[in-house]
Design an enzyme around this catalytic site. Structure first.
Site: not given
Length: 212
Positions: A79, A89, A142, A165
């Site tokens: 990342e 979500r 995350c 990830h």
């Protein structure tokens, strides 16, 4: 000292390959003669950063590699950037579901990884493991711990860190009809990233961008 973190299971899963891979990578690094420790963190807004902060104080690492699961992705994702927003979500493991809340009130809009992300990508690619530089860590726990890590490291001289990830494990991928990787391959990728970060202060000047 290299510190790796991985998450506990979440979202109805019984395992989390980020923790399995982080723990195995720490074992492999130790076998290579490097000082490395893996710490499991809760998949909970706030508390995950608290556990990370305590580990930083206790272990005083030079390199920190936080790892999380990105089910549906097919590659190891190094990342690039963490953003200062929590927008969940699904609820975390404590039932919290923040919407458009800052990770750190008054903090900068974003932090970049201080790992040599492109050199790390190249090191993993040489192992024939699928890998990419990712431009988004999402807005769930995350990204939360990634931003929290970089905020903590902003006050620590000489400590570098970032976030990776990993896909579903091979078993999870088969169960969900999604891409997956063996945990051992994930661990090998994390070892390559950690050792590259430890030995590289200037990143490779190669393209790793995206059009969308």
């Amino acid at each position: 000292m290299i510190l790796l973190t991985g998450f506990e299971p979440f979202g109805g899963e019984s395992t989390n390959p980020s923790w399995q891979a982080a723990r195995r990578a720490a074992e492999l690094l130790t076998e290579q003669g490097r000082e490395a420790v893996a710490v499991e963190v809760p998949c909970v807004f706030g508390r995950s950063v608290d556990v990370l902060g305590a580990a930083l104080e206790r272990l005083r690492p030079e390199i920190v590699l936080c790892v999380g699961q990105a089910g549906g992705r097919g590659s190891i994702s190094v990342e690039r950037v963490a953003i200062n927003v929590d927008d969940a979500r699904i609820p975390d493991n404590a039932g919290r579901r923040p919407i458009d809340e800052p990770v750190v009130a008054g903090g900068p809009a974003a932090y970049f990884s201080t790992l040599p992300i492109k050199a790390c990508r190249e090191a993993v690619a040489r192992l024939d493991i699928p890998v990419e530089v990712s431009q988004t860590a999402g807005t769930y726990v995350c990204n939360h711990i990634f931003y929290g890590l970089m905020d903590l490291l902003a006050a620590r001289q000489g400590v570098r860190g970032g976030f990776v990830h990993v896909p579903y494990s091979a078993e999870q991928g088969e169960a969900h009809g999604q891409p997956g990787l063996p945990v051992e391959a994930m661990a090998a990728a994390l070892v390559a990233i950690a050792t590259t970060a430890a030995g590289t202060t200037t990143d490779a000047r190669i393209t790793a961008g995206a059009e969308h």
